[in-house]
Design a protein around this motif. Structure first.
Motif, PDB file in Angstrom:
ATOM      1  N   GLY A 289      23.886  20.270   9.644  1.00 41.17           N
ATOM      2  CA  GLY A 289      23.423  18.933   9.288  1.00 41.17           C
ATOM      3  C   GLY A 289      21.914  18.905   9.217  1.00 41.17           C
ATOM      4  N   SER A 290      21.386  17.728   8.980  1.00 45.74           N
ATOM      5  CA  SER A 290      19.942  17.554   8.997  1.00 45.74           C
ATOM      6  C   SER A 290      19.570  16.914  10.331  1.00 45.74           C
ATOM      7  CB  SER A 290      19.524  16.643   7.839  1.00 45.74           C
ATOM      8  OG  SER A 290      18.266  16.093   8.104  1.00 45.74           O
ATOM      9  N   GLU A 291      18.374  17.226  10.816  1.00 48.75           N
ATOM     10  CA  GLU A 291      17.899  16.590  12.048  1.00 48.75           C
ATOM     11  C   GLU A 291      16.965  15.423  11.736  1.00 48.75           C
ATOM     12  OE1 GLU A 291      16.311  19.998  14.143  1.00 48.75           O
ATOM     13  OE2 GLU A 291      18.229  20.327  15.169  1.00 48.75           O
ATOM     14  N   GLU A 292      16.880  15.071  10.439  1.00 51.07           N
ATOM     15  CA  GLU A 292      15.987  13.976  10.018  1.00 51.07           C
ATOM     16  C   GLU A 292      16.739  12.642  10.122  1.00 51.07           C
ATOM     17  OE1 GLU A 292      14.452  14.664   6.040  1.00 51.07           O
ATOM     18  OE2 GLU A 292      13.321  12.789   6.060  1.00 51.07           O
ATOM     19  N   MET A 293      16.836  12.138  11.351  1.00 49.82           N
ATOM     20  CA  MET A 293      17.626  10.913  11.575  1.00 49.82           C
ATOM     21  C   MET A 293      16.897   9.685  11.020  1.00 49.82           C
ATOM     22  SD  MET A 293      19.330   9.711  15.153  1.00 49.82           S
ATOM     23  CE  MET A 293      17.904   8.992  15.958  1.00 49.82           C
ATOM     24  N   ILE A 294      17.683   8.768  10.462  1.00 48.52           N
ATOM     25  CA  ILE A 294      17.096   7.574   9.845  1.00 48.52           C
ATOM     26  C   ILE A 294      18.066   6.403  10.010  1.00 48.52           C
ATOM     27  CG2 ILE A 294      18.047   8.137   7.547  1.00 48.52           C
ATOM     28  CD1 ILE A 294      15.459   7.006   6.313  1.00 48.52           C
ATOM     29  N   SER A 295      17.534   5.196  10.144  1.00 53.65           N
ATOM     30  CA  SER A 295      18.437   4.034  10.211  1.00 53.65           C
ATOM     31  C   SER A 295      18.933   3.722   8.799  1.00 53.65           C
ATOM     32  CB  SER A 295      17.721   2.816  10.801  1.00 53.65           C
ATOM     33  OG  SER A 295      16.778   2.329   9.867  1.00 53.65           O
ATOM     34  N   ILE A 296      20.059   3.039   8.723  1.00 56.14           N
ATOM     35  CA  ILE A 296      20.609   2.685   7.411  1.00 56.14           C
ATOM     36  C   ILE A 296      19.663   1.708   6.696  1.00 56.14           C
ATOM     37  CG2 ILE A 296      22.579   1.579   6.254  1.00 56.14           C
ATOM     38  CD1 ILE A 296      23.144   4.444   7.270  1.00 56.14           C
TER      39      ILE A 296
ATOM     40  N   VAL B 139      21.873  -0.080  -5.212  1.00 61.01           N
ATOM     41  CA  VAL B 139      20.489  -0.288  -5.658  1.00 61.01           C
ATOM     42  C   VAL B 139      20.418  -0.184  -7.182  1.00 61.01           C
ATOM     43  CG1 VAL B 139      18.166   0.749  -5.632  1.00 61.01           C
ATOM     44  CG2 VAL B 139      19.425   0.429  -3.487  1.00 61.01           C
ATOM     45  N   MET B 140      21.116   0.805  -7.722  1.00 55.78           N
ATOM     46  CA  MET B 140      21.098   0.988  -9.176  1.00 55.78           C
ATOM     47  C   MET B 140      21.660  -0.233  -9.896  1.00 55.78           C
ATOM     48  SD  MET B 140      23.357   3.653 -11.212  1.00 55.78           S
ATOM     49  CE  MET B 140      24.708   2.555 -10.918  1.00 55.78           C
ATOM     50  N   GLU B 141      22.736  -0.810  -9.331  1.00 48.74           N
ATOM     51  CA  GLU B 141      23.417  -1.925 -10.007  1.00 48.74           C
ATOM     52  C   GLU B 141      22.705  -3.274  -9.834  1.00 48.74           C
ATOM     53  OE1 GLU B 141      28.037  -0.267  -9.754  1.00 48.74           O
ATOM     54  OE2 GLU B 141      27.318  -1.683  -8.252  1.00 48.74           O
ATOM     55  N   THR B 142      21.796  -3.344  -8.859  1.00 53.27           N
ATOM     56  CA  THR B 142      21.155  -4.637  -8.568  1.00 53.27           C
ATOM     57  C   THR B 142      19.907  -4.819  -9.432  1.00 53.27           C
ATOM     58  OG1 THR B 142      21.930  -4.407  -6.298  1.00 53.27           O
ATOM     59  CG2 THR B 142      20.253  -6.096  -6.698  1.00 53.27           C
ATOM     60  N   PRO B 143      19.832  -5.911 -10.171  1.00 52.45           N
ATOM     61  CA  PRO B 143      18.645  -6.136 -11.011  1.00 52.45           C
ATOM     62  C   PRO B 143      17.394  -6.400 -10.169  1.00 52.45           C
ATOM     63  CG  PRO B 143      20.246  -7.942 -11.233  1.00 52.45           C
ATOM     64  CD  PRO B 143      20.852  -6.948 -10.299  1.00 52.45           C
ATOM     65  N   ASN B 144      16.265  -6.097 -10.738  1.00 55.38           N
ATOM     66  CA  ASN B 144      14.987  -6.298 -10.041  1.00 55.38           C
ATOM     67  C   ASN B 144      14.917  -7.709  -9.468  1.00 55.38           C
ATOM     68  OD1 ASN B 144      12.631  -5.218  -9.168  1.00 55.38           O
ATOM     69  ND2 ASN B 144      11.458  -5.756 -10.999  1.00 55.38           N
ATOM     70  N   GLY B 145      14.478  -7.819  -8.190  1.00 53.38           N
ATOM     71  CA  GLY B 145      14.378  -9.136  -7.548  1.00 53.38           C
ATOM     72  C   GLY B 145      15.665  -9.549  -6.845  1.00 53.38           C
ATOM     73  N   GLY B 146      16.740  -8.793  -7.025  1.00 52.11           N
ATOM     74  CA  GLY B 146      18.044  -9.138  -6.443  1.00 52.11           C
ATOM     75  C   GLY B 146      18.177  -8.667  -4.994  1.00 52.11           C
ATOM     76  N   THR B 147      19.411  -8.757  -4.480  1.00 54.40           N
ATOM     77  CA  THR B 147      19.665  -8.447  -3.067  1.00 54.40           C
ATOM     78  C   THR B 147      20.772  -7.399  -2.937  1.00 54.40           C
ATOM     79  OG1 THR B 147      19.023 -10.676  -2.425  1.00 54.40           O
ATOM     80  CG2 THR B 147      20.376  -9.459  -0.858  1.00 54.40           C
ATOM     81  N   VAL B 148      20.512  -6.413  -2.088  1.00 55.83           N
ATOM     82  CA  VAL B 148      21.496  -5.357  -1.827  1.00 55.83           C
ATOM     83  C   VAL B 148      22.184  -5.652  -0.504  1.00 55.83           C
ATOM     84  CG1 VAL B 148      21.778  -2.878  -1.449  1.00 55.83           C
ATOM     85  CG2 VAL B 148      20.019  -3.688  -2.973  1.00 55.83           C
ATOM     86  N   GLU B 149      23.527  -5.596  -0.490  1.00 51.98           N
ATOM     87  CA  GLU B 149      24.272  -5.844   0.754  1.00 51.98           C
ATOM     88  C   GLU B 149      24.546  -4.543   1.485  1.00 51.98           C
ATOM     89  OE1 GLU B 149      27.910  -7.980   0.162  1.00 51.98           O
ATOM     90  OE2 GLU B 149      26.867  -9.909   0.058  1.00 51.98           O
ATOM     91  N   ILE B 150      24.256  -4.562   2.787  1.00 52.34           N
ATOM     92  CA  ILE B 150      24.464  -3.372   3.620  1.00 52.34           C
ATOM     93  C   ILE B 150      25.409  -3.732   4.757  1.00 52.34           C
ATOM     94  CG2 ILE B 150      23.239  -1.814   5.235  1.00 52.34           C
ATOM     95  CD1 ILE B 150      22.698  -1.353   2.222  1.00 52.34           C
ATOM     96  N   TRP B 151      26.323  -2.825   5.103  1.00 54.74           N
ATOM     97  CA  TRP B 151      27.259  -3.091   6.198  1.00 54.74           C
ATOM     98  C   TRP B 151      26.559  -2.916   7.543  1.00 54.74           C
ATOM     99  CZ3 TRP B 151      31.761   0.362   3.978  1.00 54.74           C
ATOM    100  CH2 TRP B 151      32.399  -0.356   2.954  1.00 54.74           C
ATOM    101  N   GLY B 152      26.769  -3.859   8.453  1.00 54.84           N
ATOM    102  CA  GLY B 152      26.194  -3.792   9.788  1.00 54.84           C
ATOM    103  C   GLY B 152      24.798  -4.383   9.805  1.00 54.84           C
ATOM    104  N   ASP B 153      24.099  -4.177  10.948  1.00 59.17           N
ATOM    105  CA  ASP B 153      22.757  -4.769  11.060  1.00 59.17           C
ATOM    106  C   ASP B 153      21.661  -3.836  10.546  1.00 59.17           C
ATOM    107  OD1 ASP B 153      22.496  -2.847  12.994  1.00 59.17           O
ATOM    108  OD2 ASP B 153      22.328  -4.239  14.682  1.00 59.17           O
ATOM    109  N   GLY B 154      22.054  -2.664  10.068  1.00 57.01           N
ATOM    110  CA  GLY B 154      21.092  -1.739   9.470  1.00 57.01           C
ATOM    111  C   GLY B 154      20.377  -0.864  10.490  1.00 57.01           C
ATOM    112  N   SER B 155      20.575  -1.121  11.791  1.00 58.41           N
ATOM    113  CA  SER B 155      19.850  -0.310  12.783  1.00 58.41           C
ATOM    114  C   SER B 155      20.648   0.933  13.182  1.00 58.41           C
ATOM    115  CB  SER B 155      19.499  -1.151  14.017  1.00 58.41           C
ATOM    116  OG  SER B 155      20.688  -1.547  14.653  1.00 58.41           O
TER     117      SER B 155
END
Ligand code: NAD
Length: 320
Positions: A248-255, A202-218
């Motif tokens: 650990g934390s119990e605050e589960m979140i999707s990627i 996120v830091m490296e991506t300029p405003n308006g750009g796209t961040v690549e995430i591994w998997g479907d994010g769910s």
């Protein structure tokens, strides 16, 4: 107290050293490398390979009030789940733990209390197929079926330390960490884990750009801020809990949601694209009932506050 920290150059190890020093202890650190982002506060620091029997003896043999074993060959999904590092991961980490066990059984180490860092990666894959309802209660570990060789080595070493406790009356405490993150954690180079990797992207991506995430994010996970982890370790050490427990934390979140959170913190407007990559199990969450009821421990930071501090720290690190 005179305390030995193995893995003192690593992320969690360096924070543990700082905590123990702030409490006035005499701390000896051992690692292949010094901490990457700050000077070590350890009184003495041995640089070398703990898998080497000779070096292990030189740096670790003797009498200690406490020992914290945080050294392991590990990394994020890009290191653990590709299969390319499986032999190294199993061999390097097992050798450290075997050297420790042999030294105890030969009475070359005397220790008041010993801490071992295990991982949520020991939990069976078949309990983590539903991203909305994973089962990571401590007793769900068996029948074992971790999804990585890293997890199998951790399970073996848990059992090794439990055997030491039975056979040599060593006082052993074992934590199964769930995704620890925060300042001074590695954020580039291939060993970084999801929160740091996403903050960097996120830091490296300029405003308006796209961040690549591994998997479907769910795929889901929970993430624990480093200060809460250190607090959990100390409370576990002071407790009478002899079986492995989750920290650990119990605050589960999707990627996907985690990525959206980092984007929100950055103040940018970014798109997310989903690409093939190593992702590990579909869902994982900590279950803290055991440690909380025995010690009162629970995380003080929520995900947003911890990720904000981490994002800020990574942005600062880039400038330096
Ligand atoms: P880290 O990689 O930052 O630290 C591990 C340290 O061990 C490194 O500094 C490395 O140089 C050192 N090391 C590895 N092999 C060595 C060897 N042969 N001799 C000497 N030193 C050696 O990892 P971390 O995040 O600080 O993790 C600490 C412990 O917690 C590890 O056992 C890890 O498996 C466990 N753990 C961490 C997480 C997490 O999210 N960070 C989750 C579960 C378990």
């Amino acid at each position: 107290m005179k305390i030995l920290v193995l893995g003192a150059g690593g992320f969690i190890g360096s924070h543990v050293v700082n905590y123990l020093k702030a409490k006035g202890n005499y701390v000896v650190g051992v690692d292949l490398k010094k901490p990457l982002f700050a000077e070590t506060m350890a009184d003495q620091f041995y640089l070398g390979d703990l898998g080497d029997q000779l070096f292990f003896g030189e740096s670790c043999h003797g009498a200690w009030d406490e020992i914290y074993q945080l050294a392991a060959d590990m990394g994020g999904a890009g290191y653990i789940f590709t299969g390319e590092n499986d032999t190294a991961v199993m061999t390097n980490s097992a050798l450290i733990n075997l050297n420790f066990a042999r030294s105890i059984s030969r009475e070359q180490i005397e220790v008041g209390k010993f801490f071992y860092s295990s991982s949520a990666c020991i939990y069976p894959e078949y309990h983590q197929v539903n991203p909305d309802d994973p089962d990571c209660r401590e007793e769900s570990a068996y029948p074992a079926m971790p999804d990585s060789e890293y997890g199998w080595e951790k399970l073996f070493s848990e059992r090794l330390y439990l055997a030491l406790a039975r056979n040599f009356s060593t006082k052993v405490r074992i934590a199964r960490f769930h995704n620890i993150y925060g300042p001074n954690g590695v954020w580039r180079g291939g060993k970084e884990k999801a929160p740091a990797a996403i903050c960097r992207k996120v830091m490296e991506t300029p405003n308006g750009g796209t961040v690549e995430i591994w998997g479907d994010g769910s795929q889901t996970r929970s993430f624990l801020y480093i200060d809460d982890c250190v607090d959990g370790i100390m409370r576990l050490m002071a407790s009478s809990l002899t079986d492995p427990v989750n920290i650990g934390s119990e605050e589960m979140i999707s990627i996907r949601k985690l990525t959206e959170l980092v984007i929100e913190i950055s103040g940018k407007s970014l798109n997310i694209s989903y690409v093939d990559g190593p992702t590990g199990v579909r869902g994982r969450n900590s279950f803290n009932e055991k440690i909380e009821s025995a010690t009162g421990w629970k995380p003080a930071h929520n995900l947003k506050s911890g990720i904000s501090k981490t994002y800020e720290w990574i942005c600062e690190s880039v400038k330096n």
